[in-house]
Design an enzyme around this catalytic site. Structure first.
Site, mmCIF file in Angstrom:
data_model
loop_
_atom_site.group_PDB
_atom_site.id
_atom_site.type_symbol
_atom_site.label_atom_id
_atom_site.label_comp_id
_atom_site.label_asym_id
_atom_site.label_seq_id
_atom_site.Cartn_x
_atom_site.Cartn_y
_atom_site.Cartn_z
ATOM 1 N N ASP A 144 -11.378 -5.805 7.305
ATOM 2 C CA ASP A 144 -12.164 -4.579 7.220
ATOM 3 C C ASP A 144 -11.237 -3.394 6.950
ATOM 4 O O ASP A 144 -10.426 -3.024 7.802
ATOM 5 C CB ASP A 144 -12.912 -4.378 8.539
ATOM 6 N N ASP A 145 -11.333 -2.810 5.754
ATOM 7 C CA ASP A 145 -10.531 -1.642 5.353
ATOM 8 C C ASP A 145 -9.049 -1.953 5.208
ATOM 9 O O ASP A 145 -8.203 -1.057 5.329
ATOM 10 C CB ASP A 145 -10.713 -0.475 6.341
ATOM 11 N N CYS B 37 -17.895 -0.474 3.125
ATOM 12 C CA CYS B 37 -18.165 -1.724 3.837
ATOM 13 C C CYS B 37 -19.524 -2.343 3.531
ATOM 14 O O CYS B 37 -19.619 -3.468 3.036
ATOM 15 C CB CYS B 37 -18.066 -1.494 5.342
ATOM 16 N N ARG C 281 -20.703 -5.870 1.578
ATOM 17 C CA ARG C 281 -21.324 -6.954 2.343
ATOM 18 C C ARG C 281 -22.708 -7.297 1.808
ATOM 19 O O ARG C 281 -23.111 -8.470 1.810
ATOM 20 C CB ARG C 281 -21.358 -6.579 3.822
ATOM 21 N N LYS D 29 -18.534 -8.497 11.917
ATOM 22 C CA LYS D 29 -19.307 -7.329 11.483
ATOM 23 C C LYS D 29 -20.405 -7.715 10.494
ATOM 24 O O LYS D 29 -20.145 -8.349 9.483
ATOM 25 C CB LYS D 29 -18.341 -6.322 10.858
ATOM 26 N N HIS E 218 -23.439 -5.166 9.585
ATOM 27 C CA HIS E 218 -23.578 -3.886 8.882
ATOM 28 C C HIS E 218 -24.658 -3.909 7.803
ATOM 29 O O HIS E 218 -24.613 -3.124 6.852
ATOM 30 C CB HIS E 218 -22.240 -3.467 8.272
ATOM 31 N N HIS F 147 -10.008 -1.862 10.753
ATOM 32 C CA HIS F 147 -10.872 -0.671 10.788
ATOM 33 C C HIS F 147 -10.604 0.141 12.056
ATOM 34 O O HIS F 147 -10.306 -0.408 13.102
ATOM 35 C CB HIS F 147 -12.324 -1.141 10.761
ATOM 36 N N ASP G 286 -12.827 -5.988 2.566
ATOM 37 C CA ASP G 286 -14.149 -5.577 2.087
ATOM 38 C C ASP G 286 -14.091 -4.394 1.135
ATOM 39 O O ASP G 286 -15.029 -4.152 0.377
ATOM 40 C CB ASP G 286 -15.087 -5.277 3.263
ATOM 41 N N ASN G 287 -13.008 -3.629 1.173
ATOM 42 C CA ASN G 287 -12.799 -2.502 0.264
ATOM 43 C C ASN G 287 -11.375 -2.012 0.471
ATOM 44 O O ASN G 287 -10.605 -2.616 1.221
ATOM 45 C CB ASN G 287 -13.810 -1.370 0.507
ATOM 46 N N LYS H 194 -10.562 4.111 -0.002
ATOM 47 C CA LYS H 194 -11.950 3.734 0.255
ATOM 48 C C LYS H 194 -12.924 4.878 -0.044
ATOM 49 O O LYS H 194 -12.677 6.021 0.296
ATOM 50 C CB LYS H 194 -12.091 3.319 1.728
#
Length: 616
Positions: free
Chosen positions: A42-43, A80, A84, A141, A143, A232, A375-376, A431
């Site tokens: 994540d991130d 995010c 997803r 996660k 989301h 994250h 994810d990014n 991001k």
């Protein structure tokens, strides 16, 4: 949906197709179809892990890379939830409810495709795999909907047999200290509270292993989605990771970034003559907004209206300091933030190692397709030295406050824009933007049986996209997604066919998977055409690639983008770092790409906001 082959034939055909050593073209004996382990950070930035040039210790991911393939031109959504949504559905985020991350805060609120959760026009790769004979597990996660007040469904309602999910985009902290009435976590659709000893990354690993272990005796393959929330914010990690990187970032942003770029060139991630993006210019004073900004009279510059159409308004700029402009206390805080971030990535790698060790212990590692990505791009919310002095004040107000950084005793902190630029190296921006530093992420794929070569693999440079992941999982499983066209459903008011482009799945009319399987690329062949152009829009920012991948047009709102509102153009053949805007020299290319982007927006139902603004 239909099964392409029996489980035995699918496994053998897959092994032969990808060139697994010793794979026969005709199965000699029944074999189980491959398991699928999908790991999402994540991130995490493009260059954070060792295999992609980072100094952070990630031995397990590095080993996975040596045993697999590195895809150096992989792309995701800008944030995010957008990524997803595309992963689960296999198609563009506007079509399935996540036009923005959550419901938009502008005039698009309530429009189709902007529900802010995965809507009923979406397929689910988990459901397709479950229908095709796979166990489906998830931990981490989600989301994509909180499962209450009509705001979407929890993972169990989208085909996950077992799931432990963080429902929103972030938690108060990684140690699970939730208010008594919080509904942030669910297990199999029931709201739960993390218990004692919870640290998110460690817990999700244990939970996923628990799910796999409970049903591994029945012979069915599994799809396991490890949706980690690390690294994250908030920056938090237990010992020994909390202290492991002390002193390693005292040299500052540029020294770390340049060392990473040198290693990336040595590893072959980027060419030796690659010109990296050097980071945003330093701004010590915030540039002002235009006079009408924030008033009803404002006519904001956006991706379809610039100065030529009389749109001239935009908001203020931001303060962005270089390392040498920071005070000693700001440097102290900034170095500590990056130390904690590095510890989180190290701990993430440790947990990935636990998953891999477990697969080896149960004899399933060589029969598991493994994919890892972020994810990014790196999170650059500007809580950094100078942009928000409160972050430094809080860190250095007293020795005891500084000592609590990274523990579960201090509220949210981030590492800021400049460290995010380091994580995004060698690319531009972070991001939430449309430049490569936001939407390019590391991708590692390990095929069942491994590479069989035991060394560093050639870097694959074809353009790939997150929806390709979805198509790949189905191809690995030998499952064909639904393709029967949905019957016409004309809108009585507007006459538009609401089922245009949809297919039928279990009595629902849904958008088909638009990505293409990566298996041909992994075995040295060409990728098939995708169902949608290589383009995107989020928060009014946009990008579009030419069909041959050479050109990329990018739109960003002023003052981050050009104040006249023109689309920037980059020749990626010589400038993937997006250093030189060549729009003025190639107006015909810009016009063609903008037309391509507008056609994409029409196809997916995207709506450009009157006032573009980042997700924060």
């Amino acid at each position: 949906m239909k099964r392409l082959t029996s489980g035995a034939l699918a496994a053998a055909a897959f092994a032969a197709a990808i060139g697994v050593p010793g794979a026969a073209t005709t199965p000699a004996a029944p074999a189980k179809r491959p398991n699928i382990l999908y790991i999402m950070a994540d991130d995490l930035g493009y260059s954070d892990i060792g295999a992609f040039g980072g100094e952070i210790e990630t031995p397990n991911l590095d080993a996975l890379a040596r045993d697999g393939r590195l895809l150096a031109n992989h792309h995701t959504g800008t944030v995010c939830a957008i990524t997803r949504a595309m992963l689960i559905s296999g198609t563009d985020h506007h079509l399935v409810g996540e036009g923005t991350m959550g419901a938009p805060r502008d005039e698009r609120r309530g429009l189709p495709g902007y529900e802010g959760y995965l809507n009923d026009s979406a397929l689910s790769v988990a459901q397709l795999l479950r229908d095709g004979g796979y166990h489906t597990y998830m931990a981490g996660k989600w989301h994509l909907g909180a499962g209450e007040e009509g705001k979407g469904k929890t993972p169990d309602q989208w085909g996950f047999e077992r799931s432990y999910a963080l429902l929103p985009g972030a938690a108060r902290n990684h140690f699970g200290h939730e208010p008594a009435d919080a509904r942030n976590y669910s297990e199999d659709g029931r709201f739960v509270q993390p218990g004692p000893g919870f640290y998110s990354t460690d817990f999700y690993t244990r939970k996923l292993i628990e799910y796999i272990d409970a049903r591994r005796g029945d012979g069915k393959p599994f799809f396991a989605y490890a949706a980690y929330t690390s690294p994250h914010w908030p920056l938090q990690v237990p010992e020994p990771y909390l202290s492991k990187y002390k002193g390693r970032y005292d040299a500052g942003y540029d020294a770390i970034r340049l060392a990473r770029i040198a290693r990336m060139k040595q590893l072959g991630i980027i060419p030796a003559d690659f010109t990296p993006y050097a980071g945003l210019p330093e701004t010590l004073r915030q540039s002002p907004a235009t006079a009408n900004s924030g008033t009803p009279q404002a006519r904001y510059v956006n991706a379809v209206n610039g100065a030529a159409q009389g749109h001239v308004d935009y908001g203020p700029g931001r303060v962005v300091k270089k390392w040498d402009s920071l005070t000693p206390l700001e440097k102290k805080a900034q170095a500590r933030y990056m130390e904690i971030y590095a510890g989180m990535v190290d701990n993430l790698d440790h947990n990935i190692g636990l998953l891999i060790r477990y697969l080896k212990e149960i004899g399933e590692y060589d029969n598991t397709f493994i994919m890892f990505q972020s994810d990014n791009g790196a999170e650059g919310w500007p809580v950094d030295g100078g942009a928000d002095p409160r972050a430094t004040d809080e860190a250095n107000a007293a020795p005891e406050a500084y000592a609590k950084l990274g523990t579960d005793q201090l509220k949210r902190i981030q590492y800021g824009l400049r460290w995010a630029e380091v994580s995004a190296a060698p690319f531009r921006n972070v991001k939430g933007a449309s430049h490569e530093g936001s939407v390019s992420t590391p991708l590692i794929v390990r095929l069942p049986g491994g590479s069989g070569q035991g060394g560093r693999q050639p870097v694959l440079r074809d353009w790939t996209y997150v929806t390709d992941n979805t198509a790949t999982f189905l191809a690995v499983a030998g499952i064909e997604p639904p393709r029967r066209p949905a019957p016409p459903d004309p809108d009585a008011a507007g006459g538009k066919d609401r089922n245009a482009g949809k297919v039928v799945y279990k009595g629902r009319n849904v958008y088909p998977v638009s990505g293409t399987s990566l298996l041909p690329l992994l075995r040295g062949d060409r990728l098939a055409e995708r169902g949608l152009p290589a383009a995107d829009e989020s928060y009014g920012r946009g990008y579009v690639f030419s069909a041959d991948g050479r050109w990329k047009a990018v739109w960003a709102e002023p003052p981050q983008g050009p104040t006249d509102g023109h689309w920037q153009l980059y020749d990626l053949r010589s400038d993937r770092g997006e250093n030189r805007d060549v729009a003025a020299g190639h107006p015909e290319v810009v016009a063609q790409l903008v037309q391509r982007w507008q056609a994409y927006m029409t196809q997916v139902g995207g709506v450009e906001p009157l006032r573009p603004a980042g997700f924060y």
